[in-house]
Design an enzyme around this catalytic site. Structure first.
Site, PDB file in Angstrom:
ATOM      1  N   ASP A   3     -60.253  -7.527   7.514  1.00  0.00           N
ATOM      2  CA  ASP A   3     -60.428  -6.629   6.366  1.00  0.00           C
ATOM      3  C   ASP A   3     -59.559  -5.382   6.493  1.00  0.00           C
ATOM      4  O   ASP A   3     -60.034  -4.263   6.351  1.00  0.00           O
ATOM      5  CB  ASP A   3     -61.912  -6.238   6.230  1.00  0.00           C
ATOM      6  CG  ASP A   3     -62.797  -7.458   6.084  1.00  0.00           C
ATOM      7  OD1 ASP A   3     -62.937  -8.217   7.069  1.00  0.00           O
ATOM      8  OD2 ASP A   3     -63.334  -7.677   4.988  1.00  0.00           O
ATOM      9  N   ASP A  18     -59.182 -11.060   4.336  1.00  0.00           N
ATOM     10  CA  ASP A  18     -59.008  -9.841   3.542  1.00  0.00           C
ATOM     11  C   ASP A  18     -57.814  -9.053   4.068  1.00  0.00           C
ATOM     12  O   ASP A  18     -57.954  -8.160   4.902  1.00  0.00           O
ATOM     13  CB  ASP A  18     -60.279  -8.969   3.521  1.00  0.00           C
ATOM     14  CG  ASP A  18     -61.354  -9.521   2.590  1.00  0.00           C
ATOM     15  OD1 ASP A  18     -61.112 -10.560   1.939  1.00  0.00           O
ATOM     16  OD2 ASP A  18     -62.438  -8.910   2.523  1.00  0.00           O
ATOM     17  N   TYR A  64     -55.934  -6.216   0.099  1.00  0.00           N
ATOM     18  CA  TYR A  64     -56.767  -5.646  -0.980  1.00  0.00           C
ATOM     19  C   TYR A  64     -55.939  -5.310  -2.217  1.00  0.00           C
ATOM     20  O   TYR A  64     -56.308  -4.437  -3.011  1.00  0.00           O
ATOM     21  CB  TYR A  64     -57.566  -4.415  -0.483  1.00  0.00           C
ATOM     22  CG  TYR A  64     -58.683  -4.824   0.444  1.00  0.00           C
ATOM     23  CD1 TYR A  64     -58.410  -5.155   1.771  1.00  0.00           C
ATOM     24  CD2 TYR A  64     -59.993  -4.940  -0.005  1.00  0.00           C
ATOM     25  CE1 TYR A  64     -59.413  -5.577   2.622  1.00  0.00           C
ATOM     26  CE2 TYR A  64     -61.004  -5.352   0.842  1.00  0.00           C
ATOM     27  CZ  TYR A  64     -60.712  -5.669   2.147  1.00  0.00           C
ATOM     28  OH  TYR A  64     -61.703  -6.093   2.982  1.00  0.00           O
ATOM     29  N   ASN A 113     -62.293 -13.247   0.660  1.00  0.00           N
ATOM     30  CA  ASN A 113     -62.542 -13.264  -0.786  1.00  0.00           C
ATOM     31  C   ASN A 113     -61.487 -12.477  -1.566  1.00  0.00           C
ATOM     32  O   ASN A 113     -61.207 -12.782  -2.715  1.00  0.00           O
ATOM     33  CB  ASN A 113     -63.942 -12.732  -1.095  1.00  0.00           C
ATOM     34  CG  ASN A 113     -64.206 -11.376  -0.484  1.00  0.00           C
ATOM     35  OD1 ASN A 113     -64.064 -11.214   0.733  1.00  0.00           O
ATOM     36  ND2 ASN A 113     -64.582 -10.409  -1.289  1.00  0.00           N
ATOM     37  N   HIS A 119     -73.306  -7.976   2.006  1.00  0.00           N
ATOM     38  CA  HIS A 119     -73.034  -9.421   2.127  1.00  0.00           C
ATOM     39  C   HIS A 119     -74.122 -10.175   2.898  1.00  0.00           C
ATOM     40  O   HIS A 119     -73.856 -11.206   3.508  1.00  0.00           O
ATOM     41  CB  HIS A 119     -71.666  -9.660   2.780  1.00  0.00           C
ATOM     42  CG  HIS A 119     -70.550  -8.979   2.056  1.00  0.00           C
ATOM     43  ND1 HIS A 119     -70.279  -9.220   0.734  1.00  0.00           N
ATOM     44  CD2 HIS A 119     -69.653  -8.060   2.466  1.00  0.00           C
ATOM     45  CE1 HIS A 119     -69.241  -8.465   0.368  1.00  0.00           C
ATOM     46  NE2 HIS A 119     -68.854  -7.759   1.382  1.00  0.00           N
ATOM     47  N   VAL A 151     -67.936  -8.114   6.277  1.00  0.00           N
ATOM     48  CA  VAL A 151     -68.811  -6.946   6.328  1.00  0.00           C
ATOM     49  C   VAL A 151     -68.029  -5.826   7.012  1.00  0.00           C
ATOM     50  O   VAL A 151     -67.538  -6.003   8.123  1.00  0.00           O
ATOM     51  CB  VAL A 151     -70.096  -7.259   7.125  1.00  0.00           C
ATOM     52  CG1 VAL A 151     -70.984  -6.034   7.193  1.00  0.00           C
ATOM     53  CG2 VAL A 151     -70.830  -8.436   6.499  1.00  0.00           C
ATOM     54  N   HIS A 152     -67.912  -4.697   6.351  1.00  0.00           N
ATOM     55  CA  HIS A 152     -67.048  -3.632   6.858  1.00  0.00           C
ATOM     56  C   HIS A 152     -67.760  -2.778   7.904  1.00  0.00           C
ATOM     57  O   HIS A 152     -68.015  -1.586   7.716  1.00  0.00           O
ATOM     58  CB  HIS A 152     -66.518  -2.781   5.704  1.00  0.00           C
ATOM     59  CG  HIS A 152     -65.711  -3.601   4.729  1.00  0.00           C
ATOM     60  ND1 HIS A 152     -65.340  -3.173   3.497  1.00  0.00           N
ATOM     61  CD2 HIS A 152     -65.187  -4.855   4.853  1.00  0.00           C
ATOM     62  CE1 HIS A 152     -64.639  -4.115   2.880  1.00  0.00           C
ATOM     63  NE2 HIS A 152     -64.538  -5.146   3.681  1.00  0.00           N
TER      64      HIS A 152
HETATM   65 ZN    ZN Z   1     -64.416  -9.927   2.304  1.00  0.00          ZN
HETATM   66 FE    FE Z   2     -63.482  -7.165   2.995  1.00  0.00          FE
END
Ligand code: ZN
Ligand code: FE
Length: 477
Positions: A163, A190, A193, A227, A322, A350-351
């Site tokens: 991410d 991810d 973004y 995603n 999530h 999950v960040h």
């Molecule tokens: Zn994600």
């Molecule tokens: Fe993400």
């Protein structure tokens, strides 16, 4: 840790071992404010290389099953230009050449540059290669190192990043990772973004490629889609999925007999790495399900003792963000993870950061009372590293109380390092980005799930690496 601290800690370890019960920890660390916005497009971190049509966004990934090939990818903005990689073992002496292919795509109102992918194969293990792409004044030079040959005791260091995005936190994660000696990145999805921008989607894919080039041009990143790579936008007329991602990032999926670049496996040094797609069909009888069933049979722990699985959406996650999203994949695949004694499962999404104990929920049954994860020596440790630093910010709300299966969790940006020492031991660290400083905040020594089972341990000679310290104890619970 000294004096009383050590004694108290030791007593805690001993009591945990005696009772068989251990309690997880939610870190109380709260970071001070650090901007989580995207770096402006005009920033020097996104600088366009000098020269007409100069190659940019250079990245490499493993190009085969066993680490003797790389795929070199880059973008030329003005015209296709040659799709050639010149390479060799000595600087500036490029006595070999590989030829690749060029592609491009459109996304809504964006038209991409010319995206090159070139397989460089037949490489020697443990060797530094120099390479050159582009021509004339616009040519650019880089280098990479091939891994050691597949061997159960080959030591190797992986970084795990997820991410990432393109904020100042993302940059901080990259800069910290570069100092660790990591040799290959396992990326858990991810990437850019860019999908958060309607008109600048492609532009933000390009800027991300230039931001991460500082690492991706010099060492392989093993890709996995999240995603944010789906980019299903029927409102913009974009109805195919993963379009920018699939055009820009290659995976060596054919080498592991996969039918899709979204899921595949590679072997590197002493590790067998399986990449799963959280956003492709995976239920029973789908291509991904069949492929994974067969790939597990191909795993040879005598050659690659470390069995690692990557996915985007975590199967075990006690964050409110999530929550339960990985449950359907857990229902489909957890049984195999336990059967084949997977060592580690890394996820993002999950960040925040979270590490589990060895637990499983394979006895879960919709009508029986069994519905809570229980300690299971054959189960993997699940680690969420979705904390690369993207502009969505941190997921700071954890479920309270912390579930028994959760060993450690903290909502900070960072990355992980996994040092495979030999067939039995690996040292693992999660490094928090502490406002510019790189702080190891979770350290564990992992014992290999295959080689440290009692029967095989007897086969090992005494001269194998052994740890007799606190870290060794930590890994027991
Ligand atoms: Zn994600
Ligand atoms: Fe993400």
């Amino acid at each position: 840790m000294k004096g009383w601290g050590l004694l108290v800690f030791s007593l805690h370890v001993i009591s945990c071992l005696v009772s068989g019960v251990s309690s997880g920890r939610t870190s109380s660390y709260v970071r001070t404010e650090f901007p989580s916005r995207d770096i402006p497009l005009e920033s020097e971190w996104f600088a366009i290389p000098k020269g007409y049509n100069a190659p940019q966004q250079v990245h490499i990934t493993q190009g085969d099953y066993d680490g003797k090939a790389v795929i070199v990818s880059w973008v030329t903005p003005e015209e296709p230009g040659p799709s050639e990689v010149f390479y060799g073992k000595k600087e500036k002496q490029y006595d070999q050449k590989a030829e690749g292919t060029t592609t491009n795509y459109t996304f809504y109102d964006y038209k991409s540059g010319y995206i090159h992918h070139c397989l460089v194969d037949g490489l020697e293990y443990n060797t530094k290669y120099y390479y050159k792409i582009g021509s004339g004044d616009s040519a650019r030079e880089f280098w990479f190192e091939t891994p050691p040959a597949i061997d159960p005791d080959a030591s190797y260091t992986f970084g795990i990043i997820g991410d990432l995005g393109q904020t100042f936190n993302s940059l901080s994660t990259l800069q910290h990772y570069e100092k660790t000696g990591g040799q290959t990145v396992l990326f858990v999805g991810d990437l850019s973004y860019a999908d958060r921008y309607e008109h600048d989607d492609g532009i933000r894919w390009d800027s991300w490629g230039r931001l991460v080039e500082r690492s991706t041009a010099y060492q392989p990143w093993i890709w996995n889609a999240g995603n944010h790579e789906i980019e299903y936008r029927p409102d913009l007329g974009e109805t195919s999925t993963f379009k920018p991602y699939l055009h820009r990032y290659m995976t060596p999926y054919l080498a592991s007999k996969s039918s899709s670049p979204m899921w595949y496996a590679v072997r590197r040094a002493s590790a067998h790495i399986i990449v799963l797609s959280s956003y492709s069909p995976f239920v029973k009888y789908t291509p991904q399900w069949w492929w994974l069933k067969n790939e597990f049979k191909r795993v040879d722990r005598e050659k690659t003792p470390w069995l690692i699985v990557l996915m985007h959406s975590p199967m075990y996650n006690s964050n409110e963000a999530h929550y339960m999203e990985g449950e359907s994949m857990r229902a489909a695949f957890e049984k195999w993870f336990v059967k084949y004694k997977v060592d580690l499962v890394f996820a993002g999404h999950v960040h925040a950061y979270e590490r589990s104990y060895r637990i499983s929920n394979v006895n879960y049954n919709i009508t029986s009372g069994n519905r809570y994860p229980v300690p299971d020596k054959s189960a993997p440790v699940y680690i969420t590293v979705g904390d690369g630093g993207n502009q969505e910010g941190l997921a700071s709300r954890f479920n309270d109380p912390q579930p028994d299966y959760s060993a450690f969790r903290e909502a900070s940006y960072g990355h992980s390092i996994l040092q495979l020492k030999n067939r039995t031991h690996a040292v693992y660290r999660w490094n928090r980005n502490d406002d510019g400083n790189n702080v190891p905040a979770d350290t564990v020594v992992f014992h290999n799930q295959y080689w440290t089972s009692s029967t095989r341990r007897r086969r090992l000679k005494k001269n194998h690496f052994h740890l007799e310290n606190l870290e060794d104890l930590i890994s027991l619970f």
